[in-house]
Design an enzyme around this catalytic site. Structure first.
Site, PDB file in Angstrom:
ATOM      1  N   THR A  41      -7.430  11.093  -7.636  1.00 36.65           N
ATOM      2  CA  THR A  41      -7.376   9.689  -7.902  1.00 36.65           C
ATOM      3  C   THR A  41      -8.993   9.316  -7.163  1.00 36.65           C
ATOM      4  OG1 THR A  41      -5.457   9.275  -7.418  1.00 36.65           O
ATOM      5  CG2 THR A  41      -6.769   7.278  -7.095  1.00 36.65           C
ATOM      6  N   GLY A 181      -4.074 -10.088  -5.369  1.00 37.94           N
ATOM      7  CA  GLY A 181      -3.897  -9.177  -4.078  1.00 37.94           C
ATOM      8  C   GLY A 181      -5.167  -9.129  -3.361  1.00 37.94           C
ATOM      9  N   GLU A 204      -3.770 -14.347  -3.081  1.00 37.63           N
ATOM     10  CA  GLU A 204      -3.200 -13.477  -2.092  1.00 37.63           C
ATOM     11  C   GLU A 204      -1.997 -14.178  -1.513  1.00 37.63           C
ATOM     12  OE1 GLU A 204      -3.740 -10.358  -0.382  1.00 37.63           O
ATOM     13  OE2 GLU A 204      -1.833 -11.168   0.901  1.00 37.63           O
ATOM     14  N   GLY A 273      -1.233  -3.087  -3.854  1.00 36.03           N
ATOM     15  CA  GLY A 273      -0.943  -1.969  -3.080  1.00 36.03           C
ATOM     16  C   GLY A 273      -0.933  -0.571  -4.118  1.00 36.03           C
ATOM     17  N   HIS A 446     -35.074   2.857  17.771  1.00 40.02           N
ATOM     18  CA  HIS A 446     -35.399   1.383  17.485  1.00 40.02           C
ATOM     19  C   HIS A 446     -36.344   1.422  16.593  1.00 40.02           C
ATOM     20  CE1 HIS A 446     -36.383  -2.728  17.974  1.00 40.02           C
ATOM     21  NE2 HIS A 446     -37.596  -2.302  17.911  1.00 40.02           N
TER      22      HIS A 446
HETATM   23  P1  FAD Z   1      -4.951  12.147  -5.113  1.00 41.92           P
HETATM   24  O1  FAD Z   1      -6.186  11.742  -5.133  1.00 41.92           O
HETATM   25  O2  FAD Z   1      -4.079  10.710  -5.934  1.00 41.92           O
HETATM   26  O3  FAD Z   1      -4.669  13.302  -5.958  1.00 41.92           O
HETATM   27  C1  FAD Z   1      -3.276  13.746  -6.275  1.00 41.92           C
HETATM   28  C2  FAD Z   1      -3.626  14.510  -7.709  1.00 41.92           C
HETATM   29  O4  FAD Z   1      -2.315  15.093  -7.974  1.00 41.92           O
HETATM   30  C3  FAD Z   1      -3.918  13.643  -8.894  1.00 41.92           C
HETATM   31  O5  FAD Z   1      -5.019  14.234  -9.600  1.00 41.92           O
HETATM   32  C4  FAD Z   1      -2.823  13.843  -9.890  1.00 41.92           C
HETATM   33  O6  FAD Z   1      -3.320  13.892 -11.207  1.00 41.92           O
HETATM   34  C5  FAD Z   1      -2.088  15.165  -9.389  1.00 41.92           C
HETATM   35  N1  FAD Z   1      -0.725  15.388  -9.706  1.00 41.92           N
HETATM   36  C6  FAD Z   1       0.233  14.492  -9.264  1.00 41.92           C
HETATM   37  N2  FAD Z   1       1.464  14.922  -9.682  1.00 41.92           N
HETATM   38  C7  FAD Z   1       1.096  16.223 -10.147  1.00 41.92           C
HETATM   39  C8  FAD Z   1       2.071  17.162 -10.592  1.00 41.92           C
HETATM   40  N3  FAD Z   1       3.304  17.251 -10.699  1.00 41.92           N
HETATM   41  N4  FAD Z   1       1.320  18.335 -11.138  1.00 41.92           N
HETATM   42  C9  FAD Z   1       0.043  18.499 -11.218  1.00 41.92           C
HETATM   43  N5  FAD Z   1      -0.801  17.496 -10.658  1.00 41.92           N
HETATM   44  C10 FAD Z   1      -0.433  16.531 -10.070  1.00 41.92           C
HETATM   45  N6  FAD Z   1      -9.976   6.242  -0.202  1.00 41.92           N
HETATM   46  C11 FAD Z   1     -11.220   6.303   0.774  1.00 41.92           C
HETATM   47  O7  FAD Z   1     -10.933   6.845   1.715  1.00 41.92           O
HETATM   48  N7  FAD Z   1     -12.406   5.631   0.396  1.00 41.92           N
HETATM   49  C12 FAD Z   1     -12.552   4.790  -0.713  1.00 41.92           C
HETATM   50  O8  FAD Z   1     -13.688   4.540  -0.757  1.00 41.92           O
HETATM   51  C13 FAD Z   1     -11.307   4.827  -1.580  1.00 41.92           C
HETATM   52  N8  FAD Z   1     -11.556   3.817  -2.679  1.00 41.92           N
HETATM   53  C14 FAD Z   1     -10.579   3.915  -3.569  1.00 41.92           C
HETATM   54  C15 FAD Z   1     -10.948   3.062  -4.563  1.00 41.92           C
HETATM   55  C16 FAD Z   1      -9.913   2.991  -5.469  1.00 41.92           C
HETATM   56  C17 FAD Z   1      -9.916   1.908  -6.907  1.00 41.92           C
HETATM   57  C18 FAD Z   1      -8.538   3.570  -5.498  1.00 41.92           C
HETATM   58  C19 FAD Z   1      -7.600   3.434  -6.628  1.00 41.92           C
HETATM   59  C20 FAD Z   1      -8.488   4.507  -4.236  1.00 41.92           C
HETATM   60  C21 FAD Z   1      -9.444   4.407  -3.366  1.00 41.92           C
HETATM   61  N9  FAD Z   1      -9.249   5.154  -2.199  1.00 41.92           N
HETATM   62  C22 FAD Z   1     -10.177   5.335  -1.347  1.00 41.92           C
HETATM   63  C23 FAD Z   1      -7.958   5.906  -2.045  1.00 41.92           C
HETATM   64  C24 FAD Z   1      -8.049   7.474  -2.193  1.00 41.92           C
HETATM   65  O9  FAD Z   1      -8.540   7.643  -3.491  1.00 41.92           O
HETATM   66  C25 FAD Z   1      -6.633   8.178  -1.919  1.00 41.92           C
HETATM   67  O10 FAD Z   1      -6.404   7.950  -0.735  1.00 41.92           O
HETATM   68  C26 FAD Z   1      -6.981   9.576  -2.208  1.00 41.92           C
HETATM   69  O11 FAD Z   1      -7.107   9.848  -3.433  1.00 41.92           O
HETATM   70  C27 FAD Z   1      -5.716  10.158  -1.755  1.00 41.92           C
HETATM   71  O12 FAD Z   1      -5.689  11.559  -2.055  1.00 41.92           O
HETATM   72  P2  FAD Z   1      -4.509  12.539  -2.361  1.00 41.92           P
HETATM   73  O13 FAD Z   1      -5.109  14.144  -2.613  1.00 41.92           O
HETATM   74  O14 FAD Z   1      -3.215  12.426  -1.638  1.00 41.92           O
HETATM   75  O15 FAD Z   1      -4.142  12.119  -3.668  1.00 41.92           O
HETATM   76  P1  NAI Z   2      -3.972  -3.216   0.043  1.00 41.16           P
HETATM   77  O1  NAI Z   2      -2.779  -2.933   0.462  1.00 41.16           O
HETATM   78  O2  NAI Z   2      -5.189  -3.168   0.337  1.00 41.16           O
HETATM   79  O3  NAI Z   2      -3.783  -4.825  -0.506  1.00 41.16           O
HETATM   80  C1  NAI Z   2      -2.929  -5.316  -1.415  1.00 41.16           C
HETATM   81  C2  NAI Z   2      -2.845  -6.930  -1.053  1.00 41.16           C
HETATM   82  O4  NAI Z   2      -2.102  -7.592  -1.959  1.00 41.16           O
HETATM   83  C3  NAI Z   2      -2.385  -7.400   0.480  1.00 41.16           C
HETATM   84  O5  NAI Z   2      -3.347  -8.178   0.702  1.00 41.16           O
HETATM   85  C4  NAI Z   2      -1.126  -7.882  -0.073  1.00 41.16           C
HETATM   86  O6  NAI Z   2      -0.627  -8.917   1.053  1.00 41.16           O
HETATM   87  C5  NAI Z   2      -1.505  -8.550  -1.454  1.00 41.16           C
HETATM   88  N1  NAI Z   2       0.014  -8.597  -2.199  1.00 41.16           N
HETATM   89  C6  NAI Z   2       1.079  -8.043  -2.475  1.00 41.16           C
HETATM   90  N2  NAI Z   2       1.900  -8.352  -3.184  1.00 41.16           N
HETATM   91  C7  NAI Z   2       1.296  -9.735  -3.660  1.00 41.16           C
HETATM   92  C8  NAI Z   2       1.759 -10.582  -4.472  1.00 41.16           C
HETATM   93  N3  NAI Z   2       2.955 -10.378  -4.983  1.00 41.16           N
HETATM   94  N4  NAI Z   2       0.949 -11.591  -4.971  1.00 41.16           N
HETATM   95  C9  NAI Z   2      -0.295 -11.643  -4.326  1.00 41.16           C
HETATM   96  N5  NAI Z   2      -0.560 -10.800  -3.243  1.00 41.16           N
HETATM   97  C10 NAI Z   2       0.066  -9.660  -3.054  1.00 41.16           C
HETATM   98  O7  NAI Z   2      -3.820  -2.515  -1.676  1.00 41.16           O
HETATM   99  P2  NAI Z   2      -5.007  -2.215  -2.782  1.00 41.16           P
HETATM  100  O8  NAI Z   2      -5.987  -3.151  -2.632  1.00 41.16           O
HETATM  101  O9  NAI Z   2      -4.204  -2.401  -4.088  1.00 41.16           O
HETATM  102  O10 NAI Z   2      -5.343  -0.988  -2.454  1.00 41.16           O
HETATM  103  C11 NAI Z   2      -4.457   0.406  -2.419  1.00 41.16           C
HETATM  104  C12 NAI Z   2      -4.939   1.339  -1.374  1.00 41.16           C
HETATM  105  O11 NAI Z   2      -6.148   2.020  -1.746  1.00 41.16           O
HETATM  106  C13 NAI Z   2      -5.365   0.519  -0.260  1.00 41.16           C
HETATM  107  O12 NAI Z   2      -4.296   0.350   0.862  1.00 41.16           O
HETATM  108  C14 NAI Z   2      -6.203   1.747   0.388  1.00 41.16           C
HETATM  109  O13 NAI Z   2      -5.409   2.530   1.159  1.00 41.16           O
HETATM  110  C15 NAI Z   2      -6.980   2.490  -0.740  1.00 41.16           C
HETATM  111  N6  NAI Z   2      -8.071   2.203  -1.069  1.00 41.16           N
HETATM  112  C16 NAI Z   2      -9.113   2.352  -0.103  1.00 41.16           C
HETATM  113  C17 NAI Z   2     -10.537   1.873  -0.139  1.00 41.16           C
HETATM  114  C18 NAI Z   2     -11.439   2.213   0.771  1.00 41.16           C
HETATM  115  O14 NAI Z   2     -11.074   3.012   1.703  1.00 41.16           O
HETATM  116  N7  NAI Z   2     -12.529   1.446   0.738  1.00 41.16           N
HETATM  117  C19 NAI Z   2     -10.774   1.198  -1.609  1.00 41.16           C
HETATM  118  C20 NAI Z   2      -9.728   0.922  -2.539  1.00 41.16           C
HETATM  119  C21 NAI Z   2      -8.610   1.349  -2.275  1.00 41.16           C
END
Ligand code: FAD
Ligand code: NAI
Length: 467
Positions: A41, A181, A204, A273, A446
């Site tokens: 992801t 959210g 939110e 979420g 600095h």
């Molecule tokens: P994933 O990255 O979800 O990887 C799991 C992999 O397993 C996937 O590629 C999937 O295709 C594969 N898979 C699943 N099931 C199977 C199967 N049965 N067989 C084979 N393959 C399979 N986190 C941060 O720390 N900083 C950020 O800036 C940040 N930004 C984010 C922005 C967005 C828009 C999103 C959605 C998430 C963001 N996150 C961020 C969260 C971060 O992406 C996840 O916490 C992280 O990718 C989790 O890593 P993981 O390896 O546990 O799972």
């Molecule tokens: P989030 O948990 O950060 O935020 C979800 C928000 O939606 C909360 O504020 C919650 O109160 C609200 N919410 C829940 N149900 C709702 C409803 N029915 N109506 C209105 N509001 C509602 O989840 P988000 O933003 O989807 O991100 C998912 C996860 O991905 C994060 O928790 C984070 O772990 C990861 N992520 C991390 C990033 C980073 O590290 N910079 C960037 C993007 C994602």
């Protein structure tokens, strides 16, 4: 006889790091990934593409609004959205290929396809072409990550009603983007499209944005985002989203009850979420326990209830962060190799990559109060920092929370430019059980933004020098 010592299911930050560390530990490793690219992801539809668009949109916004203030005149500003998207896609491609290279370097077999348990040591893999094969391993690591969640009455179609995945690839700048959210994804991707010209309304459910973030920081963040043009509808819930001829109709009402209202928009981002992804994995076939919410249950060494099967990353409890998954990936590979694997869950940083950034590590004031811990707070505003002044980044502050008796750093909260890099010092300080005094006595170059860390540490004992 197994084909491999370790089979990792999922090639995201958790899985690919686990595979590399296991190989470094001398084990024979395969990693199964179904999406057609490594990096999970994070690299494909998360951290990396979102940060690419945040970077590009920030440059666009600054060129339009800030450059003039420092004497740099830009002619007419024009957005080339396809080029911006191509830059994002190239960044992603380069990084996923980089992981393939790392696999080759470490002699890890990359098995392309979706894996599911046949028994506790055997994984059946369905390839893109429909073919099936089996891979066996002495140890299996589940690293299958997470997927976007939704709410009743809202169906994500990834066209008009999008999750983060769709919001990273919109074909045009929305006229009005309603974000459901006010968490990390909503505010990061809301910022991207707001900077590119969209009107953004955040709905939110709670009475504040970014739950979990220190209250004082969240309030400042809310104020700054409103100033940037965000409309915040906190304490409000969405009951349904319907497609109409002219666009989308979003029914909202106060979370505590009251009069309903209908918002109109051309795009809706659902960011309420994420949930653990274990679909088709066949956990029930081998009896691996999961919670009601689908999170795989492990002990503190990432062992599931089934001998030889481990789980890490977004698919287990804890913050859904790439670096948390990576730490667990390296640690579980050490545990499997008979070494000590450890993750300090008290020192995992959190960064929101908006402008300004929001970064934290450790306890918030609210958590310390709830736990009855006596603490002192030291705060320093970026307004009083020379480098922040130079860069016109004077919004925000650094806040350090230290134990009232021992002065040990318990939490650090930053809202301001480059907070994501600044927090690294605080994480290191907490790893080494540093006191606020330790940070205050450390020489900081600095002029740098990092001097604000030193000043906030001085503020804990009421001795700031520049404020
Ligand atoms: P994933 O990255 O979800 O990887 C799991 C992999 O397993 C996937 O590629 C999937 O295709 C594969 N898979 C699943 N099931 C199977 C199967 N049965 N067989 C084979 N393959 C399979 N986190 C941060 O720390 N900083 C950020 O800036 C940040 N930004 C984010 C922005 C967005 C828009 C999103 C959605 C998430 C963001 N996150 C961020 C969260 C971060 O992406 C996840 O916490 C992280 O990718 C989790 O890593 P993981 O390896 O546990 O799972
Ligand atoms: P989030 O948990 O950060 O935020 C979800 C928000 O939606 C909360 O504020 C919650 O109160 C609200 N919410 C829940 N149900 C709702 C409803 N029915 N109506 C209105 N509001 C509602 O989840 P988000 O933003 O989807 O991100 C998912 C996860 O991905 C994060 O928790 C984070 O772990 C990861 N992520 C991390 C990033 C980073 O590290 N910079 C960037 C993007 C994602």
């Amino acid at each position: 006889m197994s084909d491999y010592d370790v089979v990792v299911i999922g090639g995201g930050p958790g899985g690919y790091i686990a595979a590399i560390r296991a190989a470094q530990n001398g084990l024979k490793v395969a990693c199964i990934e179904g999406r057609g690219a490594l990096g999970g992801t994070c690299t494909n539809v998360g951290c990396i593409p979102s940060k690419a668009l945040l970077h590009a949109s920030e440059v666009f916004e600054e060129a339009g609004h800030s450059y003039g203030k420092i004497g740099v005149k830009v002619g007419s500003l024009e957005l080339d959205l396809p080029a911006m998207m191509a830059y994002k896609d190239d960044t992603v491609k380069g990084l996923t290929r980089g992981i393939e290279f790392l696999f080759k370097k470490n002699k890890i077999d990359y098995v392309k396809g979706w894996g599911s348990f046949k028994d506790k040591n055997t994984i059946e893999v369905k390839g893109e072409d429909g073919s099936t094969s089996t891979v066996t391993g002495k140890s299996i690591i589940i690293a299958t990550g997470s997927e976007p969640a939704s709410i009743p009455g809202v169906t994500i179609d990834e066209k008009r009603i999008v999750s983060s995945t769709g919001a990273l690839a919109l074909p045009e700048v929305p006229k009005h983007l309603v974000v459901i959210g006010g968490g990390v994804i909503g505010l990061e991707l809301g910022s991207v499209w707001a900077r590119l010209g969209a009107k953004v309304t955040v709905v939110e459910f709670l009475d504040r944005i970014v739950p979990g973030v220190d209250d004082e920081v969240a309030k400042e963040f809310d104020k700054i985002l409103r100033k940037q043009g965000f409309t915040m509808k906190t304490g409000t819930k969405v009951t349904k989203v319907e497609s109409a001829k002219a666009g989308l109709k979003i029914s909202v009402e106060p979370a505590k009850g009251g009069d309903a209202e209908v918002l109109e928009a051309d795009y809706v981002l659902v960011s309420v979420g994420r949930k653990a992804y274990t679909e088709g994995l066949g956990l029930d076939k081998v009896g691996v326990k999961a919670t009601d919410r689908g999170l795989v249950v492990t002990d503190d060494h990432w062992r599931t209830n089934v001998d030889g099967i481990y789980a890490i990353g977004d698919v287990i409890a804890g913050p859904m962060l790439a670096h948390k998954s990576e730490e667990e990936g390296a640690a579980v590979a050490d545990v499997i190799a008979g070494k000590v694997g450890h993750v300090n869950y008290d020192a995992i940083p959190n960064v929101i990559y908006t402008s300004p950034e929001v970064a934290s590590v450790g306890k918030t004031e609210e958590e310390l109060k709830k736990a009855g811990v006596e603490y002192k707070a030291g705060k320093f505003p970026f307004m009083a920092n020379a480098k922040a002044k130079v860069g016109l980044h004077t919004e925000g502050f650094v806040k350090i929370l230290a134990d009232a008796k021992t002065d040990r750093v318990l939490g650090v909260h930053i809202i301001g430019a480059d907070a994501g890099n600044l927090i690294a010092e605080a994480v290191l300080a907490m790893e080494f059980d540093a006191s606020a005094e330790d940070i205050a006595m450390t020489c900081h170059a600095h002029p740098t933004l990092s001097e604000s860390m030193k000043e906030a540490a001085l503020a804990v004992s009421g001795r700031t020098l520049n404020f």
